[in-house]
Design a protein around this motif. Structure first.
Motif, mmCIF file in Angstrom:
data_model
loop_
_atom_site.group_PDB
_atom_site.id
_atom_site.type_symbol
_atom_site.label_atom_id
_atom_site.label_comp_id
_atom_site.label_asym_id
_atom_site.label_seq_id
_atom_site.Cartn_x
_atom_site.Cartn_y
_atom_site.Cartn_z
ATOM 1 N N SER A 20 1.003 -1.242 -0.237
ATOM 2 C CA SER A 20 0.000 0.022 -0.038
ATOM 3 C C SER A 20 0.751 1.208 0.053
ATOM 4 C CB SER A 20 -1.118 0.002 1.220
ATOM 5 O OG SER A 20 -0.343 0.115 2.396
ATOM 6 N N ASP A 21 2.139 1.218 0.208
ATOM 7 C CA ASP A 21 3.177 2.394 0.322
ATOM 8 C C ASP A 21 3.555 2.618 -0.923
ATOM 9 O OD1 ASP A 21 4.927 0.178 -0.030
ATOM 10 O OD2 ASP A 21 5.918 0.899 1.634
ATOM 11 N N PRO A 75 11.064 3.126 -1.635
ATOM 12 C CA PRO A 75 11.179 2.731 -0.164
ATOM 13 C C PRO A 75 11.085 3.990 0.647
ATOM 14 C CG PRO A 75 12.552 1.362 -1.525
ATOM 15 C CD PRO A 75 12.313 2.261 -2.518
ATOM 16 N N ARG A 76 10.835 3.762 1.864
ATOM 17 C CA ARG A 76 10.815 5.038 2.833
ATOM 18 C C ARG A 76 12.182 5.228 3.059
ATOM 19 N NH1 ARG A 76 6.620 4.490 7.354
ATOM 20 N NH2 ARG A 76 8.435 4.982 8.756
ATOM 21 N N HIS A 77 12.318 6.507 3.778
ATOM 22 C CA HIS A 77 14.014 6.984 3.877
ATOM 23 C C HIS A 77 14.315 5.962 4.997
ATOM 24 C CE1 HIS A 77 11.604 8.720 7.262
ATOM 25 N NE2 HIS A 77 12.651 8.695 8.002
ATOM 26 N N ALA A 79 13.636 2.668 5.435
ATOM 27 C CA ALA A 79 12.907 1.320 5.105
ATOM 28 C C ALA A 79 13.922 0.012 5.775
ATOM 29 C CB ALA A 79 12.937 1.140 3.458
ATOM 30 N N ALA A 80 15.248 0.280 5.659
ATOM 31 C CA ALA A 80 16.089 -1.112 6.307
ATOM 32 C C ALA A 80 15.732 -0.905 7.830
ATOM 33 C CB ALA A 80 17.355 -0.500 6.032
ATOM 34 N N ALA A 81 15.891 0.146 8.557
ATOM 35 C CA ALA A 81 15.586 0.152 10.056
ATOM 36 C C ALA A 81 14.070 -0.203 10.315
ATOM 37 C CB ALA A 81 15.848 1.564 10.496
ATOM 38 N N ARG A 82 13.192 0.030 9.549
ATOM 39 C CA ARG A 82 11.760 -0.253 9.813
ATOM 40 C C ARG A 82 11.663 -1.847 9.614
ATOM 41 N NH1 ARG A 82 6.611 2.068 9.761
ATOM 42 N NH2 ARG A 82 5.148 0.534 9.148
#
Length: 185
Positions: A20-21, A75-77, A79-82
């Protein structure tokens, strides 16, 4: 989240996940020797057992496994940490999902669906104490769903399925981030 299971160029399967993102990911399968794709077993099992912390609920929440790749979207800024936070929070559920999906997969692949409830209890006994948190009817439903999905996959070469929003894992908040304004002195 839309999930499309299809044959890959390697002879195995690939699941394409439309989150959905706006990010589209591919999850390759390593199941050339099986008639029924293993990731399809995860989908049927986790959906039937309502497991938001399994593979598909975790991916919908932002997790990316090491064998996945982004094929579209940004991807979100963080993304890896999330992804790491979601995977760490769901470690136990992912392990349980693997065991249960393996049991459902085995029952359908080998044509012994009637043995699935006993296999599920055996899998639970190896991991937990007390009664399993599901019923024999739920196990039978997971086997039925996987059988239908596998039949469609064999006939059409692909299956399109929706991962429901209510089964998306909760993403733990990032630590150490301060929100709001600091007072000025």
């Amino acid at each position: 989240m839309l999930v499309v299971f299809a044959h890959s160029t390697t002879g195995s399967t690939v699941a394409t996940l439309h989150r959905s993102d706006g990010v589209t990911l591919q999850l390759p399968g390593y199941d050339r020797r099986y008639r029924v794709p293993h990731d399809l077993a995860h989908f049927a099992t986790e959906r039937t057992f309502e497991m938001p912390g399994g593979v598909f609920g975790s991916i919908a929440a932002g997790a990316v496994f090491s064998n996945m790749r982004v094929v579209n979207g940004k991807p979100r800024h963080d993304a890896a940490a999330r992804s790491k936070r979601v995977l760490d929070a769901n470690k136990h559920n992912l392990s349980l999902a693997e065991v249960l999906a393996g049991m459902v997969h085995h029952a359908v692949e080998t044509g012994i669906p009637e043995q699935a409830p006993a296999l599920a209890r055996k899998a639970w006994d190896a991991r937990g104490t007390g009664d399993p948190p599901w019923t024999d009817d739920q196990v039978a439903e997971a086997v039925r769903m996987l059988t239908e999905l596998a039949t469609d996959f064999e006939a059409q070469g692909q299956v399109r399925a929706i991962w429901p929003d209510h089964l998306i894992a909760a993403a733990p908040p990032a630590r150490g981030i301060r929100r709001g304004r600091r007072g000025r002195t």
